[in-house]
Design an enzyme around this catalytic site. Sequence first.
Site, PDB file in Angstrom:
ATOM      1  N   CYS A  39       0.843  -1.203   0.000  1.00  0.00           N
ATOM      2  CA  CYS A  39       0.000   0.000   0.000  1.00  0.00           C
ATOM      3  C   CYS A  39       0.872   1.244   0.000  1.00  0.00           C
ATOM      4  O   CYS A  39       1.435   1.623   1.033  1.00  0.00           O
ATOM      5  CB  CYS A  39      -0.906  -0.002   1.231  1.00  0.00           C
ATOM      6  SG  CYS A  39      -1.867  -1.525   1.441  1.00  0.00           S
ATOM      7  N   PRO A  41      -5.069   8.753  -2.636  1.00  0.00           N
ATOM      8  CA  PRO A  41      -5.942   9.523  -3.543  1.00  0.00           C
ATOM      9  C   PRO A  41      -5.282  10.768  -4.123  1.00  0.00           C
ATOM     10  O   PRO A  41      -5.550  11.145  -5.261  1.00  0.00           O
ATOM     11  CB  PRO A  41      -7.125   9.888  -2.627  1.00  0.00           C
ATOM     12  CG  PRO A  41      -7.182   8.763  -1.642  1.00  0.00           C
ATOM     13  CD  PRO A  41      -5.747   8.393  -1.384  1.00  0.00           C
ATOM     14  N   SER A  88       2.071   9.274  -8.541  1.00  0.00           N
ATOM     15  CA  SER A  88       3.456   9.502  -8.962  1.00  0.00           C
ATOM     16  C   SER A  88       4.155  10.513  -8.054  1.00  0.00           C
ATOM     17  O   SER A  88       5.363  10.455  -7.848  1.00  0.00           O
ATOM     18  CB  SER A  88       3.476  10.005 -10.415  1.00  0.00           C
ATOM     19  OG  SER A  88       2.924   9.046 -11.288  1.00  0.00           O
ATOM     20  N   TRP A 109      -5.597   2.065  -4.848  1.00  0.00           N
ATOM     21  CA  TRP A 109      -5.023   1.229  -5.914  1.00  0.00           C
ATOM     22  C   TRP A 109      -4.185   0.083  -5.342  1.00  0.00           C
ATOM     23  O   TRP A 109      -3.169  -0.296  -5.916  1.00  0.00           O
ATOM     24  CB  TRP A 109      -4.180   2.051  -6.886  1.00  0.00           C
ATOM     25  CG  TRP A 109      -4.841   3.264  -7.426  1.00  0.00           C
ATOM     26  CD1 TRP A 109      -4.421   4.565  -7.312  1.00  0.00           C
ATOM     27  CD2 TRP A 109      -6.063   3.318  -8.160  1.00  0.00           C
ATOM     28  NE1 TRP A 109      -5.298   5.416  -7.925  1.00  0.00           N
ATOM     29  CE2 TRP A 109      -6.326   4.687  -8.456  1.00  0.00           C
ATOM     30  CE3 TRP A 109      -6.977   2.364  -8.595  1.00  0.00           C
ATOM     31  CZ2 TRP A 109      -7.438   5.099  -9.166  1.00  0.00           C
ATOM     32  CZ3 TRP A 109      -8.097   2.777  -9.288  1.00  0.00           C
ATOM     33  CH2 TRP A 109      -8.313   4.132  -9.577  1.00  0.00           C
ATOM     34  N   GLU A 152       2.788   1.198 -11.373  1.00  0.00           N
ATOM     35  CA  GLU A 152       4.218   1.027 -11.085  1.00  0.00           C
ATOM     36  C   GLU A 152       5.051   2.143 -11.727  1.00  0.00           C
ATOM     37  O   GLU A 152       6.185   1.935 -12.154  1.00  0.00           O
ATOM     38  CB  GLU A 152       4.711  -0.337 -11.578  1.00  0.00           C
ATOM     39  CG  GLU A 152       4.066  -1.510 -10.888  1.00  0.00           C
ATOM     40  CD  GLU A 152       4.836  -1.983  -9.674  1.00  0.00           C
ATOM     41  OE1 GLU A 152       5.991  -1.564  -9.496  1.00  0.00           O
ATOM     42  OE2 GLU A 152       4.273  -2.779  -8.906  1.00  0.00           O
ATOM     43  N   GLY A 153       4.464   3.324 -11.824  1.00  0.00           N
ATOM     44  CA  GLY A 153       5.130   4.448 -12.472  1.00  0.00           C
ATOM     45  C   GLY A 153       4.625   4.591 -13.894  1.00  0.00           C
ATOM     46  O   GLY A 153       4.810   3.690 -14.720  1.00  0.00           O
ATOM     47  N   THR A 154       3.935   5.691 -14.198  1.00  0.00           N
ATOM     48  CA  THR A 154       3.423   5.908 -15.547  1.00  0.00           C
ATOM     49  C   THR A 154       4.572   5.989 -16.558  1.00  0.00           C
ATOM     50  O   THR A 154       5.738   6.174 -16.187  1.00  0.00           O
ATOM     51  CB  THR A 154       2.623   7.222 -15.618  1.00  0.00           C
ATOM     52  OG1 THR A 154       3.530   8.307 -15.357  1.00  0.00           O
ATOM     53  CG2 THR A 154       1.482   7.237 -14.605  1.00  0.00           C
ATOM     54  N   SER A 155       4.218   5.879 -17.835  1.00  0.00           N
ATOM     55  CA  SER A 155       5.246   6.019 -18.870  1.00  0.00           C
ATOM     56  C   SER A 155       5.921   7.381 -18.782  1.00  0.00           C
ATOM     57  O   SER A 155       7.130   7.516 -19.034  1.00  0.00           O
ATOM     58  CB  SER A 155       4.626   5.832 -20.259  1.00  0.00           C
ATOM     59  OG  SER A 155       4.281   4.483 -20.472  1.00  0.00           O
TER      60      SER A 155
END
Length: 408
Positions: free
Chosen positions: A128, A132, A136, A162, A388-391
Amino acid sequence: MAEFTMELSDEQKEVRDWIHGFAADVMRPAAAEWDEREESPWPVIQEAAKIGLYSLDFYAQQFFDPTGLGIPMAMEELFWGDAGIGLSIVGTGLAAVGVLANGTEEQIGTWIPQMYGDAADVKVAAFCSSEPDAGSDVSAMRTRAVYDEAKDEWVLNGTKTWATNGGIANVHVVVAVVDPDLGPKGHASFIVPPRTPGLSQGQKFKKHGIRASHTAEVVLEDVRVPGHCLLGGKEKLDERLARARERARGTGERVKNAAMATFEASRPAVGAQAVGIARAAYEVALDYAKERVQFGRPIIDNQGVAFQLADMRTQIDAARLLVWRASWMATAGKPFTSAEGSMSKLFAGETAKKVTAQAMQILGGNGYTREYPVERMHRDAAIYTIFEGTSEIQRLVIARTVAGVPIR
């Protein structure tokens, strides 16, 4: 340290074929049902536990593979089977990595077995971190952990979001702020043991893809955990915070935060999952193109289709090579001097999204229906440019690493 090789050993091939058999015979036949039900596929997880696929021993063997290829190989095969069920099987691994990355030997030995349970009593775990208002941007994290010295307990308050297996997990690993003045460097990770009062499941999310994987909010209201549930221990935390304070005064020393240590270790494995999804969609499209006849010939005879398949295969192989390189480097103790972990996750995630879309296009109208699996694969692939980290975050990490400046 094992030399880098692209040739799997006979033992690795046996393991790969064993996992592939489970993915083909157990996961794929169940995939559509659990996607529609949007529930954790407990019967499939139990089957995986019975054969030793869902177990601490199995993942430990793959984790300590001296070539570094055990985990990515396993991930690719499982997610070739189905991403939603695959994430239900491996989701516990992120919490386990959190303990491995930050915990003491005693904590590792105590808590990781409780995350998995056994074949007769299967358990899952949750990591966790996101909130909210803090995805990132980990500096926006608000969940607090306050030390009660008189009772040697930490008191946690906040809301996580998430969280894979959030609320249904036997063990939760929670990242919280212990020193808000230090930003991300003032974070620490805590074990929340089973049945701890104050922890509850909030909203369960209805998702676009990976719907067989449980994703929910985790609410922490005056959750008290013993002092020994602080991963790494208080002495280590106090030393780390002291170094962070020195750095804040201009010493220039680099200190990692607990959540980033976990994500950094897991990114190549997540990239391998994306490779598995892309490969599955490519194989469906290839078979369909060979069998589908239009204008008197198979559509693969058309250059427009054949070239798409050529590009898809090239991108998948390139993504796998980036994942294998990063996995080998991590096992060999080589630093990611060019953000190789982020490179692997970025390219593999983008590849999965693109290849699954191309597969739908090759199947035409059939690809848009639930009669064929590529529609589900495309929905599943979408998350790999986000979690897991956006592009965009991966590109930022890579850009900062290669440029050597704090690009914003």
